[in-house]
Each structure stands twice: as structure tokens, then as C-alpha cells.
Design a protein around this motif. Sequence first.
Motif, short mmCIF file in Angstrom:
data_model
loop_
_atom_site.label_atom_id
_atom_site.label_comp_id
_atom_site.label_asym_id
_atom_site.label_seq_id
_atom_site.Cartn_x
_atom_site.Cartn_y
_atom_site.Cartn_z
N MET A 133 0.83 -1.20 0.00
CA MET A 133 0.00 0.00 0.00
C MET A 133 0.86 1.25 0.00
N SER A 134 0.30 2.30 -0.60
CA SER A 134 0.95 3.60 -0.66
C SER A 134 -0.13 4.67 -0.68
N LEU A 135 0.05 5.70 0.12
CA LEU A 135 -0.88 6.84 0.12
C LEU A 135 -0.24 7.99 -0.64
N PRO A 136 -1.02 8.73 -1.43
CA PRO A 136 -0.43 9.73 -2.32
C PRO A 136 0.02 11.04 -1.67
N LYS A 137 -0.47 11.34 -0.46
CA LYS A 137 -0.09 12.61 0.16
C LYS A 137 -0.24 12.53 1.68
N ILE A 138 0.33 13.52 2.35
CA ILE A 138 0.29 13.54 3.82
C ILE A 138 -1.14 13.83 4.30
N GLY A 139 -1.38 13.54 5.56
CA GLY A 139 -2.67 13.81 6.17
C GLY A 139 -3.30 12.55 6.74
N MET A 140 -4.49 12.72 7.29
CA MET A 140 -5.23 11.60 7.87
C MET A 140 -6.03 10.90 6.78
N TRP A 141 -6.00 9.57 6.81
CA TRP A 141 -6.69 8.74 5.83
C TRP A 141 -7.59 7.73 6.52
N LYS A 142 -8.76 7.55 5.96
CA LYS A 142 -9.70 6.53 6.42
C LYS A 142 -9.63 5.38 5.43
N MET A 143 -9.25 4.18 5.92
CA MET A 143 -9.15 2.99 5.07
C MET A 143 -10.37 2.11 5.33
N ASP A 144 -11.27 2.06 4.36
CA ASP A 144 -12.45 1.21 4.46
C ASP A 144 -12.15 -0.13 3.80
N ALA A 145 -12.30 -1.21 4.57
CA ALA A 145 -12.03 -2.55 4.07
C ALA A 145 -13.34 -3.23 3.70
N TYR A 146 -13.32 -3.91 2.57
CA TYR A 146 -14.49 -4.63 2.06
C TYR A 146 -14.10 -6.08 1.77
N ILE A 147 -14.99 -6.98 2.10
CA ILE A 147 -14.81 -8.39 1.74
C ILE A 147 -16.06 -8.79 0.98
N ASP A 148 -15.85 -9.28 -0.23
CA ASP A 148 -16.95 -9.67 -1.11
C ASP A 148 -17.92 -8.50 -1.32
N GLU A 149 -17.36 -7.30 -1.50
CA GLU A 149 -18.11 -6.05 -1.74
C GLU A 149 -18.94 -5.59 -0.55
N LYS A 150 -18.77 -6.21 0.62
CA LYS A 150 -19.50 -5.79 1.82
C LYS A 150 -18.52 -5.09 2.76
N PHE A 151 -18.95 -3.95 3.30
CA PHE A 151 -18.11 -3.20 4.23
C PHE A 151 -17.77 -4.08 5.43
N PHE A 152 -16.48 -4.12 5.80
CA PHE A 152 -16.04 -4.95 6.91
C PHE A 152 -15.54 -4.14 8.10
N GLY A 153 -14.90 -3.02 7.86
CA GLY A 153 -14.39 -2.19 8.95
C GLY A 153 -13.50 -1.09 8.44
N THR A 154 -13.07 -0.22 9.36
CA THR A 154 -12.28 0.96 9.02
C THR A 154 -11.04 1.06 9.89
N VAL A 155 -9.95 1.47 9.28
CA VAL A 155 -8.72 1.77 9.99
C VAL A 155 -8.32 3.19 9.59
N TYR A 156 -8.00 4.02 10.58
CA TYR A 156 -7.55 5.39 10.34
C TYR A 156 -6.04 5.46 10.53
N VAL A 157 -5.35 6.05 9.55
CA VAL A 157 -3.89 6.19 9.64
C VAL A 157 -3.48 7.58 9.20
N GLU A 158 -2.32 7.97 9.65
CA GLU A 158 -1.73 9.26 9.27
C GLU A 158 -0.62 8.99 8.27
N ALA A 159 -0.57 9.78 7.20
CA ALA A 159 0.56 9.75 6.28
C ALA A 159 1.43 10.96 6.63
#
Length: 162
Positions: A133-159
Motif C-alpha cells: 500500500m501507498s498513500l499519495p499525500k500527507i494527512g489523515m486517511w480513512k481505510m475502508d475494508a471490504y470483503i466480497d463487496e461488503k463493508f467490513f471495517g475501518t482503519v484510520y492512519v496518518e501519512a
Amino acid sequence: MFKKYITLIISCTILLVIFGCNNVVEQKADAVNKVENKEDRWEQSSLFKSGVYTMIGEEGRLGFIYDDREVDRFYPNKTQKYMWHFWGDETELDGRFKVIATNQDDGEQVLLAETVQLTGPINEADRSQHTYMSLPKIGMWKMDAYIDEKFFGTVYVEAYKE
């Protein structure tokens, strides 16, 4: 006398409708404000232990190996390997996995990862998957994970700025 009762009943009905509608509008406005305030307060997700590894995400649901050290952190356009871990029942863990990241500042969305199938259990998790994985710019990012097109959960990270 009859006209007075009719007038009184109509007046009371109109007042009830006006106050009732006003209350509904206020409740909707409060709900919208709560959602907006939550969105305004994006914070990096919590760290937790699973096996011998430190992870970031939702303990007991999803996360990836990450120790918030310089070597693990996200930097603009720097691709790194991250091992995702998932907890859940077999039916919800069966299917394609993908991660869509959203930048807090401008709402930009990027597809971070997409795989055919999750792999087996590891590090006390029910399923796992390595990604690059790579994020294109600095700042806070919300990563939404999907399994079989269904929302599974979110992880927030800082770049971070390098």
C-alpha cells in the motif's frame, strides 16, 4: 359556541403540527451535527497486540501489522508491505478483499489494495492477507475494508511528511 370549539380544535391542531415538525427538524439537525463532528475528529486508530505483533485497527475485527515507528509509517508515494488480519465467521471472511482510502482534507479516494481471496489464519487471526500500500499525500486517511463487496471495517492512519 360550536364555532369557538371548532376554531379552538383547529388552532390546537395547527400548533401541534408546527411544534412537532420543529422538533423533528431539530432532531435531524442534531443527528447531522453528530455525524459531521465525528467525521471532523478523525484520529489514528488504536494499536493492539495479536500474537507477538502490534497492529493498528479494530481489535478483534481487523487490523494490519503496524507499530507507529518510522519504518511502519505511511509516507507519500512510498509503497510498503502490510499484513492485514481479520476476525469473524467463515461466511463474512469469504470473498474478494479490497481497501479504499479517503483523505480527510479533500475527500480524495484511492484504491489501496485488491486481492482475489483472503489467506488462512495467522497471528491469532481467522484470516490474513498481505498487501502493498501507498498513500499519495500527507494527512489523515480513512481505510475502508471490504470483503466480497461488503463493508467490513475501518482503519484510520496518518501519512507523514518525509
